[in-house]
Design a protein around this motif. Structure first.
Motif, PDB file in Angstrom:
ATOM      1  N   MET A 245       0.838  -1.205   0.000  1.00  0.00           N
ATOM      2  CA  MET A 245       0.000   0.000   0.000  1.00  0.00           C
ATOM      3  C   MET A 245       0.871   1.252   0.000  1.00  0.00           C
ATOM      4  SD  MET A 245      -3.354  -0.662   2.384  1.00  0.00           S
ATOM      5  CE  MET A 245      -2.445  -1.029   3.884  1.00  0.00           C
ATOM      6  N   ILE A 246       0.309   2.309  -0.541  1.00  0.00           N
ATOM      7  CA  ILE A 246       0.987   3.604  -0.609  1.00  0.00           C
ATOM      8  C   ILE A 246       0.238   4.588   0.285  1.00  0.00           C
ATOM      9  CG2 ILE A 246       1.580   5.562  -2.088  1.00  0.00           C
ATOM     10  CD1 ILE A 246       1.652   3.577  -4.451  1.00  0.00           C
ATOM     11  N   ALA A 247       0.963   5.267   1.176  1.00  0.00           N
ATOM     12  CA  ALA A 247       0.347   6.272   2.037  1.00  0.00           C
ATOM     13  C   ALA A 247       0.869   7.653   1.679  1.00  0.00           C
ATOM     14  CB  ALA A 247       0.625   5.976   3.507  1.00  0.00           C
ATOM     15  N   ILE A 248       0.028   8.642   1.872  1.00  0.00           N
ATOM     16  CA  ILE A 248       0.381  10.038   1.608  1.00  0.00           C
ATOM     17  C   ILE A 248      -0.026  10.846   2.828  1.00  0.00           C
ATOM     18  CG2 ILE A 248       0.075  12.020   0.064  1.00  0.00           C
ATOM     19  CD1 ILE A 248      -1.226   8.675  -1.077  1.00  0.00           C
ATOM     20  N   THR A 249       0.873  11.683   3.346  1.00  0.00           N
ATOM     21  CA  THR A 249       0.521  12.544   4.472  1.00  0.00           C
ATOM     22  C   THR A 249      -0.002  13.892   3.953  1.00  0.00           C
ATOM     23  OG1 THR A 249       2.694  13.607   4.661  1.00  0.00           O
ATOM     24  CG2 THR A 249       2.359  11.539   5.880  1.00  0.00           C
ATOM     25  N   GLY A 250      -0.682  14.613   4.829  1.00  0.00           N
ATOM     26  CA  GLY A 250      -1.121  15.971   4.501  1.00  0.00           C
ATOM     27  C   GLY A 250      -2.056  16.054   3.308  1.00  0.00           C
ATOM     28  N   VAL A 251      -2.959  15.096   3.204  1.00  0.00           N
ATOM     29  CA  VAL A 251      -3.792  15.006   1.994  1.00  0.00           C
ATOM     30  C   VAL A 251      -4.850  16.093   1.913  1.00  0.00           C
ATOM     31  CG1 VAL A 251      -5.357  13.496   0.688  1.00  0.00           C
ATOM     32  CG2 VAL A 251      -3.313  12.542   1.730  1.00  0.00           C
ATOM     33  N   SER A 252      -5.116  16.794   3.012  1.00  0.00           N
ATOM     34  CA  SER A 252      -6.091  17.885   2.910  1.00  0.00           C
ATOM     35  C   SER A 252      -5.475  19.122   2.260  1.00  0.00           C
ATOM     36  CB  SER A 252      -6.658  18.251   4.288  1.00  0.00           C
ATOM     37  OG  SER A 252      -5.615  18.654   5.160  1.00  0.00           O
ATOM     38  N   GLY A 253      -4.163  19.146   2.116  1.00  0.00           N
ATOM     39  CA  GLY A 253      -3.498  20.265   1.439  1.00  0.00           C
ATOM     40  C   GLY A 253      -3.632  20.171  -0.067  1.00  0.00           C
ATOM     41  N   GLN A 254      -3.291  21.265  -0.745  1.00  0.00           N
ATOM     42  CA  GLN A 254      -3.482  21.312  -2.200  1.00  0.00           C
ATOM     43  C   GLN A 254      -2.628  20.290  -2.928  1.00  0.00           C
ATOM     44  OE1 GLN A 254      -2.790  25.687  -2.137  1.00  0.00           O
ATOM     45  NE2 GLN A 254      -4.543  25.792  -3.504  1.00  0.00           N
ATOM     46  N   LEU A 255      -1.354  20.159  -2.548  1.00  0.00           N
ATOM     47  CA  LEU A 255      -0.485  19.194  -3.210  1.00  0.00           C
ATOM     48  C   LEU A 255      -0.946  17.771  -2.934  1.00  0.00           C
ATOM     49  CD1 LEU A 255       2.090  18.668  -4.888  1.00  0.00           C
ATOM     50  CD2 LEU A 255       3.349  18.540  -2.725  1.00  0.00           C
ATOM     51  N   GLY A 256      -1.273  17.479  -1.690  1.00  0.00           N
ATOM     52  CA  GLY A 256      -1.694  16.131  -1.322  1.00  0.00           C
ATOM     53  C   GLY A 256      -2.918  15.668  -2.091  1.00  0.00           C
ATOM     54  N   GLN A 257      -3.882  16.548  -2.255  1.00  0.00           N
ATOM     55  CA  GLN A 257      -5.089  16.176  -2.998  1.00  0.00           C
ATOM     56  C   GLN A 257      -4.760  15.864  -4.454  1.00  0.00           C
ATOM     57  OE1 GLN A 257      -8.798  18.299  -2.246  1.00  0.00           O
ATOM     58  NE2 GLN A 257      -7.866  19.337  -0.506  1.00  0.00           N
TER      59      GLN A 257
END
Length: 282
Positions: free
Chosen positions: A1-13
């Motif tokens: 699985m791949i996780a991404i932090t800070g997804v509510s930010g513009q880059l994360g989305q």
């Protein structure tokens, strides 16, 4: 699985949107402080897990079963080093096999004060023993286009970059690069210096603004202290105004320029031209 932090930010989305083109939604973990902000991703099958950069225990839980982690640098300048250590320590405890980190263009030699916390984070990654890849991002074109409305209102675009060339790219270009790296094999140890294909000065950006808007706007170069004062006068907080002014001066010294074209090579297309971003902004 791949996780991404800070997804509510513009880059994360944008990164999650890119990954959804090639990765099954249930193989993506979106880590966010407030899950309600990204309910749309949960509705599409993405695993949304709650954790903040300050909460190591929650981060360990959020990273359960994750093989690759995209650590998007915290937006809280001055708190980043502590917050990033929490994420890295949690990743080690959770058994993450690879961390990709969004650092700063040429962080190890950058004249920008912003580089300090990125250098510290890069060092933490080296010491962690976890394989890692560095995505050293240049400036987002959007960082400067945010000043278009006041520039049109007053007929002046202000800054402290002098004749410094800025090889900026659209935020979506950097998101595409991050998503690509997360899906490629054999990325451990790589350092990507990511920047736009074509550099420009703020005077050239202002000329493009004049051309597209039909309103004459001139570029006014200010000393760092005067630019910071102007930003404070516009209502920006002290820390942000100081950081932006310092970054402009860093750009005047070449800190935001790179012509290696690693970003366009990675995403398989040219980076978004300034003219195109300007049209979108207007």
């Amino acid at each position: 699985m791949i996780a991404i932090t800070g997804v509510s930010g513009q880059l994360g989305q944008l990164v999650v949107e890119e990954l959804l083109n090639t990765v099954a939604a249930d193989q993506l973990v979106a880590i966010v402080r407030n899950p309600a902000k990204i309910k749309s991703f949960a509705d599409r099958g993405v695993q949304v897990r709650a954790a903040s950069y300050e909460d190591k225990a929650a981060l360990v839980q959020a990273l359960n079963g994750v093989e690759k982690l995209l650590l998007i640098s915290s937006s809280e300048v001055g708190q980043r080093a502590v917050q990033h250590r929490n994420v890295i320590d949690a990743a080690k405890e959770a058994g993450v096999k690879l961390i990709a980190y969004t650092s700063l263009l040429h962080a190890d030699s950058s004249p920008l004060g912003l580089a300090d916390e990125h250098i510290a984070t890069e060092e933490m990654l080296k010491q962690s023993g976890i394989p890692f890849v560095l995505l050293r991002n240049g400036w987002y074109t959007e960082n400067y286009l945010a000043s278009v409305p006041p520039a049109l209102q007053h007929g002046v675009f202000i800054g402290s970059t002098g004749e410094g060339k800025i090889a900026a790219a659209a935020r979506a270009d950097y998101a595409a690069a991050a998503a690509k790296v997360m899906t490629l094999d054999n990325q451990a140890g790589k350092i990507y210096e990511l920047a736009g294909d074509h550099g420009w000065t703020l005077a050239e950006l202002t000329a493009e603004l004049t051309k597209q808007s039909g309103k004459t706007v001139v570029y006014q170069n200010l000393p760092e202290a005067d630019f910071k004062a102007a930003l404070l006068g516009a209502g920006l907080p002290e820390g942000l105004a100081a950081m932006l002014a310092n970054s402009d001066v860093g750009a005047s010294k070449g800190g935001l320029f790179d012509d290696s074209h690693q970003l366009s090579a990675l995403i398989g297309r040219p980076t978004t031209p300034l003219a195109e971003s300007m049209r979108a902004a207007l």
